[in-house]
Design an enzyme around this catalytic site. Structure first.
Site, short mmCIF file in Angstrom:
data_model
loop_
_atom_site.label_atom_id
_atom_site.label_comp_id
_atom_site.label_asym_id
_atom_site.label_seq_id
_atom_site.Cartn_x
_atom_site.Cartn_y
_atom_site.Cartn_z
N GLY A 17 -18.23 -5.22 33.95
CA GLY A 17 -19.19 -4.19 33.10
C GLY A 17 -20.69 -4.27 33.52
N GLY A 19 -22.42 -3.20 35.27
CA GLY A 19 -23.00 -1.27 35.66
C GLY A 19 -22.78 -0.74 37.43
N THR A 21 -20.39 1.16 38.09
CA THR A 21 -20.47 2.95 38.24
C THR A 21 -21.05 3.68 38.23
OG1 THR A 21 -18.13 2.68 37.08
CG2 THR A 21 -18.69 4.63 36.87
N LYS A 42 -13.27 5.03 45.30
CA LYS A 42 -12.63 3.65 43.82
C LYS A 42 -11.05 2.97 44.70
CE LYS A 42 -12.43 1.04 40.47
NZ LYS A 42 -14.15 0.54 39.43
N ASP A 55 -13.11 6.13 36.93
CA ASP A 55 -14.60 5.25 37.04
C ASP A 55 -15.61 6.74 38.12
OD1 ASP A 55 -15.21 3.26 35.82
OD2 ASP A 55 -14.82 2.19 37.43
N GLU A 114 -17.26 1.42 45.60
CA GLU A 114 -16.63 0.87 44.13
C GLU A 114 -15.71 -0.16 43.93
OE1 GLU A 114 -16.95 0.81 39.37
OE2 GLU A 114 -17.10 2.93 40.77
N ALA A 116 -13.49 -3.05 42.14
CA ALA A 116 -13.42 -3.51 41.01
C ALA A 116 -13.81 -4.99 40.89
CB ALA A 116 -12.07 -3.26 40.96
N GLY A 117 -14.16 -5.18 39.51
CA GLY A 117 -14.37 -6.52 39.15
C GLY A 117 -15.86 -7.16 39.81
#
Length: 247
Positions: A17, A19, A21, A42, A55, A114, A116-117
């Site tokens: 969370g 940013g 993406t 991704k 995403d 991108e 994850a986390g």
């Protein structure tokens, strides 16, 4: 032919969370505007199933970049390794993901990955992380951070881990810069630059994901430094926002 493989940028963050993406979408739309061919990957998307919007769909909508891939999606909004374990779906093997990404890099000017986390979130029982994928793809790493309280430790930990894995830092970008930044956000600008040992590579306005495509392009341009094709000026940003105690 003497074709040079495209640049690979891996976008990670200090956590979830922050940013990632939005930063990925911003970099891709500026690269596309400059006439470069862009692919976005991704490797593991969690918290979505069936035809849910992931995403890469958000990146496509905001940036207009069509060449987006998602390797595996898992329904539970938890780490990829845990999500795979619980769903029974196959885990991501970084060597295989890297082969696909390296093939894309041969066909495109820029490939964006991108994560994850954060950087050390595990993807499989072998405990591979996005840091392993960065190494296998010779990626430079963009770190998305927040400006709020707690970010300095998280940023320092992430950058120390990049150093530990001998991964090159492409820049630190504030993924959500508030419209009315509180004192702590203003004060953190200087400290984030001290930790990174370099000027900020950008700060993208909050809620940029809700903008129309032309508005998003403008936000990307003003929110990313010339290294990413934008007009963000770290010194100017500091001048405007840096916290100074009133006399």
């Amino acid at each position: 032919g003497g074709h040079v493989s495209g640049r690979v940028l891996l976008i990670t963050g200090t956590g979830t969370g922050v940013g990632k993406t939005i930063v990925t979408a911003a970099i891709s739309c500026l690269a596309a505007r400059a006439g470069r061919s862009v692919a976005v990957v991704k490797p593991g998307q969690t918290g979505v199933e069936g035809d849910d919007v992931g995403d890469v769909d958000d990146i496509k909508r905001l940036s207009g970049v069509r060449n987006v891939r998602e390797f595996v999606r898992y329904p539970d909004p938890i780490s990829p390794a845990a999500a795979a374990r619980i769903s029974g779906k196959p885990t991501i093997v970084m060597r295989e993901a890297a082969e696909q990404i390296n093939a894309l890099a041969n066909e495109n000017d820029l490939v964006l990955i991108e994560g994850a986390g954060g950087l050390l979130v595990e993807y499989n029982p072998e405990r591979e992380t996005i840091a392993d994928l960065a190494r296998l793809t010779n990626a430079e790493v963009v770190v998305a951070v927040l400006a709020n309280l707690g970010t300095l430790n998280q940023t320092a930990l992430t950058l120390a881990s990049l150093d530990h894995h001998q991964l090159p830092l492409a820049g630190v970008v504030i993924g959500r810069w508030p419209k009315a930044p509180e004192m702590v956000c203003q004060s953190n600008i200087v400290d984030l630059e001290t930790i990174a040992n370099r000027p900020l590579a950008g700060a993208i306005r909050e809620r940029a994901g809700h903008l129309s495509k032309p508005e998003f392009l403008a936000a990307a341009d003003s929110g990313l430094s010339p290294a990413f094709g934008g007009h963000f000026d770290a010194a100017d940003f500091r001048q405007r926002f840096e916290y100074r105690r009133k006399a």
